[in-house]
Design an enzyme around this catalytic site. Structure first.
Site, PDB file in Angstrom:
ATOM      1  N   GLY A  46       0.836  -1.194   0.000  1.00  0.00           N
ATOM      2  CA  GLY A  46       0.000   0.000   0.000  1.00  0.00           C
ATOM      3  C   GLY A  46       0.870   1.242   0.000  1.00  0.00           C
ATOM      4  O   GLY A  46       2.055   1.183   0.366  1.00  0.00           O
ATOM      5  N   GLN A  51       3.122   9.829   1.360  1.00  0.00           N
ATOM      6  CA  GLN A  51       4.418   9.156   1.187  1.00  0.00           C
ATOM      7  C   GLN A  51       5.137   9.568  -0.086  1.00  0.00           C
ATOM      8  O   GLN A  51       6.316   9.286  -0.243  1.00  0.00           O
ATOM      9  CB  GLN A  51       4.225   7.628   1.220  1.00  0.00           C
ATOM     10  N   CYS A  93       6.446  -0.437   6.792  1.00  0.00           N
ATOM     11  CA  CYS A  93       6.050   0.783   6.087  1.00  0.00           C
ATOM     12  C   CYS A  93       7.181   1.199   5.152  1.00  0.00           C
ATOM     13  O   CYS A  93       8.340   1.219   5.565  1.00  0.00           O
ATOM     14  CB  CYS A  93       5.778   1.885   7.116  1.00  0.00           C
ATOM     15  N   LEU A  94       6.841   1.542   3.900  1.00  0.00           N
ATOM     16  CA  LEU A  94       7.867   1.950   2.939  1.00  0.00           C
ATOM     17  C   LEU A  94       8.603   3.205   3.406  1.00  0.00           C
ATOM     18  O   LEU A  94       9.726   3.451   2.992  1.00  0.00           O
ATOM     19  CB  LEU A  94       7.234   2.210   1.568  1.00  0.00           C
ATOM     20  N   HIS A 135      -3.779   1.051   7.950  1.00  0.00           N
ATOM     21  CA  HIS A 135      -2.431   1.643   7.906  1.00  0.00           C
ATOM     22  C   HIS A 135      -2.408   2.870   6.983  1.00  0.00           C
ATOM     23  O   HIS A 135      -1.876   3.929   7.352  1.00  0.00           O
ATOM     24  CB  HIS A 135      -1.441   0.572   7.417  1.00  0.00           C
ATOM     25  N   GLU A 136      -3.002   2.734   5.796  1.00  0.00           N
ATOM     26  CA  GLU A 136      -2.930   3.830   4.807  1.00  0.00           C
ATOM     27  C   GLU A 136      -3.812   5.012   5.215  1.00  0.00           C
ATOM     28  O   GLU A 136      -3.449   6.168   4.995  1.00  0.00           O
ATOM     29  CB  GLU A 136      -3.307   3.332   3.414  1.00  0.00           C
ATOM     30  N   HIS A 139      -1.955   7.067   7.569  1.00  0.00           N
ATOM     31  CA  HIS A 139      -1.016   7.976   6.881  1.00  0.00           C
ATOM     32  C   HIS A 139      -1.692   9.291   6.519  1.00  0.00           C
ATOM     33  O   HIS A 139      -1.118  10.370   6.688  1.00  0.00           O
ATOM     34  CB  HIS A 139      -0.492   7.333   5.589  1.00  0.00           C
TER      35      HIS A 139
HETATM   36 ZN   LIG Z   1       3.159   3.110   5.636  1.00  0.00          ZN
END
Ligand SMILES: [Zn+2]
Length: 169
Positions: A46, A51, A93-94, A135-136, A139
């Site tokens: 995701g 991000q 997480c990226l 999670h997203e 963000h």
């Molecule tokens: Zn993340």
């Protein structure tokens, strides 16, 4: 195809709340396309607009490696839990390289929002996709998954971050 730079822990855009999308315009469609490319390039499940440094409420997801898993995007997402059952599992997480930690999320959620053309969408998700949605959406509210960890897990994760090359560059 445009792969955008993924913002890393410490960048203030990751702790800022993204704005509701009002204009379902060409720039939104381009953003969604670029976010898919960026997520694929990074090998993520995701990716939220924060991000890639954009404060608009949109995220993309790709759970298609899981049986029956979906790939898609959602604009102005809103979710609510279905039942009180939770799941606890490794999450990463990226934007926080090399860190993964046991994170508790709702097992099943109902998601609603819009697609990039402004059409209403909705779905019920469990397991990985449910985790991804939570999670997203976090963000987009400027919340990183570290905040969802219990104190011992958070302390361990912060230790990994402080010791990492990317953090000390
Ligand atoms: Zn993340």
């Amino acid at each position: 195809m445009t792969v955008r730079d993924v913002r890393i822990f410490g960048d203030p855009v990751l702790t800022s709340r993204a704005d509701e999308v009002v204009d379902f315009d060409e720039s939104l469609a381009t953003l969604v396309d670029d976010m898919f490319d960026t997520m694929e390039d990074a090998g993520g499940v995701g990716l939220a607009a924060n991000q890639v440094g954009v404060l608009r409420r949109v995220f993309v997801f790709d759970c298609s490696h899981v049986d029956g898993g979906l790939r898609g995007h959602v604009v102005n997402p809103v979710w609510e839990p279905i039942g009180e059952e939770t799941q606890t599992g490794k999450e990463g997480c990226l934007s926080i390289p090399d860190v993964s930690a046991e994170t508790t999320r709702y097992e099943t959620v109902k998601l609603s929002g819009r697609d990039k053309d402004g059409n209403p969408i909705g779905l019920v998700a469990s397991g990985l996709l449910s985790r991804c949605i939570q999670h997203e959406t976090d963000h987009l509210d400027g919340v990183l998954f570290l905040k969802r960890l219990d104190p011992a897990e958070r302390k361990a994760a912060m230790g990994v971050i402080r010791a990492s090359d990317w953090f000390n560059k």
